[in-house]
Design an enzyme around this catalytic site. Structure first.
Site, PDB file in Angstrom:
ATOM      1  N   GLY A  68      -7.675   3.418   0.872  1.00 54.13           N
ATOM      2  CA  GLY A  68      -6.489   4.230   1.106  1.00 54.13           C
ATOM      3  C   GLY A  68      -5.383   3.939   0.103  1.00 54.13           C
ATOM      4  O   GLY A  68      -4.704   4.860  -0.370  1.00 54.13           O
ATOM      5  N   ASN A 148       0.736   4.338  11.144  1.00 55.89           N
ATOM      6  CA  ASN A 148      -0.159   3.240  11.484  1.00 55.89           C
ATOM      7  C   ASN A 148       0.386   2.347  12.604  1.00 55.89           C
ATOM      8  O   ASN A 148      -0.371   1.796  13.379  1.00 55.89           O
ATOM      9  CB  ASN A 148      -0.458   2.391  10.249  1.00 55.89           C
ATOM     10  CG  ASN A 148       0.760   2.123   9.398  1.00 55.89           C
ATOM     11  OD1 ASN A 148       1.443   3.054   8.946  1.00 55.89           O
ATOM     12  ND2 ASN A 148       1.071   0.866   9.174  1.00 55.89           N
ATOM     13  N   GLN A 176      -4.841   6.903   8.802  1.00 57.96           N
ATOM     14  CA  GLN A 176      -4.912   6.584  10.227  1.00 57.96           C
ATOM     15  C   GLN A 176      -5.401   7.741  11.088  1.00 57.96           C
ATOM     16  O   GLN A 176      -5.857   7.524  12.199  1.00 57.96           O
ATOM     17  CB  GLN A 176      -3.532   6.137  10.734  1.00 57.96           C
ATOM     18  CG  GLN A 176      -3.132   4.753  10.276  1.00 57.96           C
ATOM     19  CD  GLN A 176      -4.038   3.647  10.817  1.00 57.96           C
ATOM     20  OE1 GLN A 176      -4.784   3.827  11.771  1.00 57.96           O
ATOM     21  NE2 GLN A 176      -3.973   2.490  10.172  1.00 57.96           N
ATOM     22  N   HIS A 198     -12.355   1.888   5.864  1.00 57.72           N
ATOM     23  CA  HIS A 198     -12.421   0.855   6.913  1.00 57.72           C
ATOM     24  C   HIS A 198     -11.604   1.179   8.150  1.00 57.72           C
ATOM     25  O   HIS A 198     -11.551   0.390   9.090  1.00 57.72           O
ATOM     26  CB  HIS A 198     -12.046  -0.520   6.347  1.00 57.72           C
ATOM     27  CG  HIS A 198     -10.598  -0.698   6.025  1.00 57.72           C
ATOM     28  ND1 HIS A 198      -9.772  -1.493   6.783  1.00 57.72           N
ATOM     29  CD2 HIS A 198      -9.835  -0.200   5.035  1.00 57.72           C
ATOM     30  CE1 HIS A 198      -8.563  -1.477   6.264  1.00 57.72           C
ATOM     31  NE2 HIS A 198      -8.572  -0.706   5.203  1.00 57.72           N
ATOM     32  N   THR A 234     -18.233   3.300 -12.927  1.00 58.41           N
ATOM     33  CA  THR A 234     -19.511   3.652 -12.303  1.00 58.41           C
ATOM     34  C   THR A 234     -19.357   3.677 -10.789  1.00 58.41           C
ATOM     35  O   THR A 234     -18.903   2.706 -10.187  1.00 58.41           O
ATOM     36  CB  THR A 234     -20.598   2.628 -12.713  1.00 58.41           C
ATOM     37  OG1 THR A 234     -20.687   2.670 -14.140  1.00 58.41           O
ATOM     38  CG2 THR A 234     -21.938   2.931 -12.078  1.00 58.41           C
ATOM     39  N   CYS A 319      -1.136  -5.087   8.138  1.00 59.06           N
ATOM     40  CA  CYS A 319      -1.104  -5.254   6.684  1.00 59.06           C
ATOM     41  C   CYS A 319       0.015  -6.196   6.260  1.00 59.06           C
ATOM     42  O   CYS A 319      -0.019  -6.731   5.184  1.00 59.06           O
ATOM     43  CB  CYS A 319      -0.947  -3.906   5.993  1.00 59.06           C
ATOM     44  SG  CYS A 319      -2.240  -2.765   6.427  1.00 59.06           S
TER      45      CYS A 319
HETATM   46  C1  LIG Z   1      -1.362   4.689   6.869  1.00 59.00           C
HETATM   47  C2  LIG Z   1      -2.113   3.803   5.937  1.00 59.00           C
HETATM   48  N1  LIG Z   1      -2.211   4.143   4.643  1.00 59.00           N
HETATM   49  C3  LIG Z   1      -2.881   3.389   3.759  1.00 59.00           C
HETATM   50  C4  LIG Z   1      -3.475   2.206   4.130  1.00 59.00           C
HETATM   51  C5  LIG Z   1      -4.174   1.378   3.106  1.00 59.00           C
HETATM   52  O1  LIG Z   1      -5.558   1.570   3.138  1.00 59.00           O
HETATM   53  P1  LIG Z   1      -6.542   0.525   2.445  1.00 59.00           P
HETATM   54  O2  LIG Z   1      -6.455  -0.714   3.267  1.00 59.00           O
HETATM   55  O3  LIG Z   1      -7.888   1.176   2.501  1.00 59.00           O
HETATM   56  O4  LIG Z   1      -6.079   0.331   1.061  1.00 59.00           O
HETATM   57  C6  LIG Z   1      -3.410   1.799   5.474  1.00 59.00           C
HETATM   58  C7  LIG Z   1      -4.005   0.523   5.905  1.00 59.00           C
HETATM   59  O5  LIG Z   1      -3.501  -0.141   6.781  1.00 59.00           O
HETATM   60  C8  LIG Z   1      -2.711   2.625   6.395  1.00 59.00           C
HETATM   61  O6  LIG Z   1      -2.616   2.294   7.681  1.00 59.00           O
END
Ligand SMILES: Cc1ncc(COP(=O)(O)O)c(C=O)c1O
Length: 372
Positions: A68, A148, A176, A198, A234, A319
């Site tokens: 993401g 999120n 999300q 994920h 790749t 995060c």
């Molecule tokens: C709303 C949102 N955007 C982006 C991301 C980032 O995604 P990634 O962990 O795959 O880089 C997250 C991950 O918590 C998210 O909740």
């Protein structure tokens, strides 16, 4: 007890099964012209079609990324560097994930002007604020589909329409929302949309950006012409196959009905026990079906979770957990500090059971750190 599906999901067994042959056997480079490439190339294109199937677009509108964050970076920076001759103004919101806020900050250092729209007490943007913020120099609007931390769903259709009326490209971060609510790019009316593997029962390290035909982006990674010249390197058939299979499974939103009713049972149980000492953060109805962000008023969310060390949930956002200050999302929503500090995000998923929820309600009720 795992109640942190917004942080990450387990890999679905069907996803793992689809990936296994690419871990063990099919090592060819999808871009090569010989027999060893054929399986990988075909699988990559099937996966692309599966992702496109979930989003309701064409395969050539999907760019595989590392997740993401990369999809968001490609949307924002790619758009800015491709369109800076037209303008330098970007509009986003105050409640975006750092994977949007930080690229915006970076672009500000490169000369971009960024407007961060406010949200109301439920975490929603007012489309009228967006309308007023658009200028002749605006090149991109980026508003997340669902938040999120609190799960609030934004009025993306209205916002995208407003951007298009003024000829502005519209991006949404759907990391999300994908697999939890519908994310059809045509229904939403978006030009760019990010997803993260994920969060949808695929592995970490893979994601995708939908890029509507006709929208051009400057790549972040230059090299050979992979991914239609939009992301060199790749391709990993292994990861793409995982994301593709996960997207295929995510088309069926029916399992979310069960998750929603468990989530609502959880909230009713807490309200019943804690009365006005629990507060819901986020929108009461325009909210992801799996997300319950609650504040134990006057308490500290991290302290409560610290005492439930077998329970995986989040305060603020996973995060950036470990931080004790009020999360920027709750702050932007105008949540009072004594309420916000007691916030815990419980996010449910496919494997959550009714027993788990009932046991957790009991344990929270008996916990002095929560109940007082
Ligand atoms: C709303 C949102 N955007 C982006 C991301 C980032 O995604 P990634 O962990 O795959 O880089 C997250 C991950 O918590 C998210 O909740």
């Amino acid at each position: 007890m795992y109640l942190d599906y917004n942080a990450s999901t387990p890999i679905d067994p069907a996803v793992a099964a689809a990936m296994r042959p690419f871990l063990e056997d099919h090592y060819g480079n999808p871009s090569s012209g010989h027999w060893a490439a054929a399986t990988a190339k075909a699988a990559l294109e099937t996966a692309r079609a599966q992702v496109a199937g979930l989003l309701g677009c064409q395969g050539d509108e999907i760019v595989f990324t590392s997740g993401g964050s990369e999809a968001n970076n490609l949307a924002l920076k790619g758009m800015f560097f491709a369109a800076r001759h037209k303008g330098d103004h970007i509009i986003s919101t105050r409640i975006e994930h750092p994977a949007i806020i930080e690229p915006c900050r970076f672009l500000e250092r490169q000369g971009a002007q960024v407007t961060y729209l406010p949200v109301d007490g439920t975490g929603r943007v007012d489309p009228d604020d967006l309308r007023r913020a658009i200028t002749p120099r605006t090149i991109l609007v980026s508003i997340m589909h669902a938040n999120n931390e609190v799960g609030t769903i934004q009025p993306i259709e209205d916002c995208a329409r407003m951007a298009h009326e003024r000829g502005v490209i519209f991006h949404t971060d759907a990391a999300q929302s994908v697999g939890k609510i519908s994310t059809g790019v045509n229904e939403l009316g978006v030009d760019l949309l990010s997803i993260a593997g994920h969060k949808v029962y695929a592995p970490k390290g893979v994601g995708a950006l939908f890029v509507r035909r006709g929208v051009s982006l400057e790549p972040l990674v230059h090299g050979a012409g992979h991914e239609g010249g939009r992301r060199a390197g790749t391709e990993s058939a292994l990861l793409a196959v995982g994301l593709g299979r996960a997207c295929e499974l995510a088309r069926d939103l029916a399992p979310m009905n069960r998750v929603r009713s468990l989530r609502d049972r959880f909230w009713r149980g807490l309200q019943d026990r804690f009365k006005d000492r629990v507060v819901l953060n986020g929108h009461p109805t325009h909210r992801l079906p799996n997300t319950l962000n609650v504040s134990f008023v006057g308490r500290i969310g991290t302290e409560i979770l610290g005492l439930l060390d077998d329970v995986a949930a989040s305060t603020g956002s996973a995060c950036h957990s470990g931080r004790i200050e009020l999360s920027p999302v709750l702050e932007a929503m105008g949540v009072a500090p004594e309420v916000g500090m007691g916030a815990i995000r419980f996010s449910l998923g496919r494997a959550t059971t009714r027993d788990e929820i009932d046991v957790l309600i009991e344990r929270l009720t008996k916990l002095p750190a929560a109940a007082g």
